[in-house]
Design an enzyme around this catalytic site. Sequence first.
Site, PDB file in Angstrom:
ATOM      1  N   ARG A 130      -7.530  -5.614   8.301  1.00  0.00           N
ATOM      2  CA  ARG A 130      -5.742  -4.778   8.208  1.00  0.00           C
ATOM      3  C   ARG A 130      -5.489  -6.206   8.622  1.00  0.00           C
ATOM      4  O   ARG A 130      -4.229  -6.265   7.821  1.00  0.00           O
ATOM      5  CB  ARG A 130      -5.597  -4.041   8.116  1.00  0.00           C
ATOM      6  CG  ARG A 130      -6.545  -2.520   8.537  1.00  0.00           C
ATOM      7  CD  ARG A 130      -6.214  -1.911   6.690  1.00  0.00           C
ATOM      8  NE  ARG A 130      -6.528  -2.797   6.097  1.00  0.00           N
ATOM      9  CZ  ARG A 130      -8.054  -2.920   5.657  1.00  0.00           C
ATOM     10  NH1 ARG A 130      -8.953  -1.864   6.497  1.00  0.00           N
ATOM     11  NH2 ARG A 130      -8.285  -3.922   4.681  1.00  0.00           N
TER      12      ARG A 130
ATOM     13  N   ASN B 134       4.278   3.381   8.984  1.00  0.00           N
ATOM     14  CA  ASN B 134       3.388   2.538   8.964  1.00  0.00           C
ATOM     15  C   ASN B 134       2.837   1.967  10.148  1.00  0.00           C
ATOM     16  O   ASN B 134       3.963   0.980  11.125  1.00  0.00           O
ATOM     17  CB  ASN B 134       4.526   0.907   8.009  1.00  0.00           C
ATOM     18  CG  ASN B 134       4.356   1.560   6.817  1.00  0.00           C
ATOM     19  OD1 ASN B 134       3.861   2.547   5.981  1.00  0.00           O
ATOM     20  ND2 ASN B 134       5.072   1.488   6.102  1.00  0.00           N
TER      21      ASN B 134
ATOM     22  N   ASP C 130       1.767  -2.052   9.785  1.00  0.00           N
ATOM     23  CA  ASP C 130       2.332  -3.509   9.253  1.00  0.00           C
ATOM     24  C   ASP C 130       3.853  -3.988  10.115  1.00  0.00           C
ATOM     25  O   ASP C 130       4.570  -2.795  10.719  1.00  0.00           O
ATOM     26  CB  ASP C 130       2.553  -3.665   7.817  1.00  0.00           C
ATOM     27  CG  ASP C 130       3.571  -2.939   7.460  1.00  0.00           C
ATOM     28  OD1 ASP C 130       4.755  -2.939   7.863  1.00  0.00           O
ATOM     29  OD2 ASP C 130       3.264  -2.418   6.190  1.00  0.00           O
TER      30      ASP C 130
ATOM     31  N   HIS D  23       2.756   4.839  14.535  1.00  0.00           N
ATOM     32  CA  HIS D  23       1.453   5.072  14.585  1.00  0.00           C
ATOM     33  C   HIS D  23       0.546   4.327  15.591  1.00  0.00           C
ATOM     34  O   HIS D  23      -0.077   3.633  15.057  1.00  0.00           O
ATOM     35  CB  HIS D  23       0.935   5.319  12.906  1.00  0.00           C
ATOM     36  CG  HIS D  23       1.591   6.466  12.875  1.00  0.00           C
ATOM     37  ND1 HIS D  23       1.270   7.278  11.386  1.00  0.00           N
ATOM     38  CD2 HIS D  23       1.253   7.711  13.251  1.00  0.00           C
ATOM     39  CE1 HIS D  23       2.033   8.764  11.117  1.00  0.00           C
ATOM     40  NE2 HIS D  23       2.022   9.303  12.530  1.00  0.00           N
TER      41      HIS D  23
ATOM     42  N   GLY E  75       8.823   5.655   0.397  1.00  0.00           N
ATOM     43  CA  GLY E  75       6.979   6.104   0.360  1.00  0.00           C
ATOM     44  C   GLY E  75       6.194   6.678   1.306  1.00  0.00           C
ATOM     45  O   GLY E  75       5.239   6.381   1.893  1.00  0.00           O
ATOM     46  N   THR E  76       6.397   8.190   1.676  1.00  0.00           N
ATOM     47  CA  THR E  76       5.691   8.570   2.318  1.00  0.00           C
ATOM     48  C   THR E  76       5.460  10.182   2.255  1.00  0.00           C
ATOM     49  O   THR E  76       5.965  11.044   1.530  1.00  0.00           O
ATOM     50  CB  THR E  76       6.372   9.049   3.610  1.00  0.00           C
ATOM     51  OG1 THR E  76       5.172   9.792   4.136  1.00  0.00           O
ATOM     52  CG2 THR E  76       7.702   9.500   3.718  1.00  0.00           C
ATOM     53  N   SER E  77       4.204  10.219   2.263  1.00  0.00           N
ATOM     54  CA  SER E  77       3.882  11.419   1.390  1.00  0.00           C
ATOM     55  C   SER E  77       4.027  13.035   2.710  1.00  0.00           C
ATOM     56  O   SER E  77       3.822  14.264   2.318  1.00  0.00           O
ATOM     57  CB  SER E  77       1.900  12.142   1.090  1.00  0.00           C
ATOM     58  OG  SER E  77       1.681  11.511   2.748  1.00  0.00           O
TER      59      SER E  77
ATOM     60  N   MET F 282      15.342   1.035  -4.574  1.00  0.00           N
ATOM     61  CA  MET F 282      16.330   0.775  -3.302  1.00  0.00           C
ATOM     62  C   MET F 282      17.308  -0.010  -3.378  1.00  0.00           C
ATOM     63  O   MET F 282      18.330   0.053  -3.072  1.00  0.00           O
ATOM     64  CB  MET F 282      15.446  -0.248  -2.315  1.00  0.00           C
ATOM     65  CG  MET F 282      14.736   0.826  -1.370  1.00  0.00           C
ATOM     66  SD  MET F 282      15.855   1.270  -0.089  1.00  0.00           S
ATOM     67  CE  MET F 282      16.193   0.043   1.321  1.00  0.00           C
TER      68      MET F 282
END
Length: 230
Positions: free
Chosen positions: A57, A88, A90, A105, A170-172, A218
């Site tokens: 990753r 995220n 990243d 996280h 963009g998150t569930s 966006m």
Amino acid sequence: MNKKLVAITGAGISAESGIKTFRDSNGLWENHDIMEVASPQGWQKNQALVLEFYNQRRRQLHKVKPNKAHHILADLEQHFDIQVITQNIDDLHERAGSTNILHLHGELFKSRSSNNSNYIYEQKDDIKLGDKAEDDAQLRPHIVWFGEEVPLIPKAAEHIAKADIVLVIGTSMQVYPAAGLVNYISEKCQLIVINPDDTDYNFEKRAVHIKEKAVKGMEALYKVVLENKL
Ligand code: NAD
């Protein structure tokens, strides 16, 4: 004074940069059972596999760039007092120029002692078996795994409770305790969701849902802001 906007972001905002989401891959993360690579049990069972998963990753993250959705969110700081709360791992929000970011996280470009979460290090390259922290314990990725405590939740909840606008991109919102953060949204808060799919968040009925991918969504939102309509 600018309005306070809290952006809750997830894997979907980085999808158009080329990083796969988790839910869109049938519960697998880059072909791995999530419990094998992102849980304390997985770590107990096979440290080499877990390290290699995050090494891959990290190598991938060196190759991708923030997309326009990350950049527009950073540009919106000219109009709002913004706090990003991301699930995220990243660093694409940082690279796009957002200034206030909570990584619920953890962060791929950090490592820590597997015995003491206070020993945290910058980690741009691979972590190998035998790489040690200053307490002589094996280094592990600085990631919150499933079943582990999420230490930044109280801080995130505080920001959300004070928000004038909450933007969910963009998150569930299926991963707890992050998913429970929506319970802190105040009654007067304006809600906007950007997600190409239907969502079943418990606040969805009173939210404006821009049913587009992050970049297009966006761009549409930015236009509304420039027209002074938000
Ligand atoms: P998720 O995979 O559970 O959900 C992704 C969501 O994004 C879905 O609702 C999907 O409809 C939406 N989506 C897909 N493509 C999109 C696009 N182009 N634009 C906008 N939305 C899009 O992700 P999550 O809710 O963030 O939870 C997954 C967990 O996995 C998190 O804990 C996260 O740390 C981890 N994860 C992180 C990354 C990353 O750091 N980039 C990538 C994969 C998984």
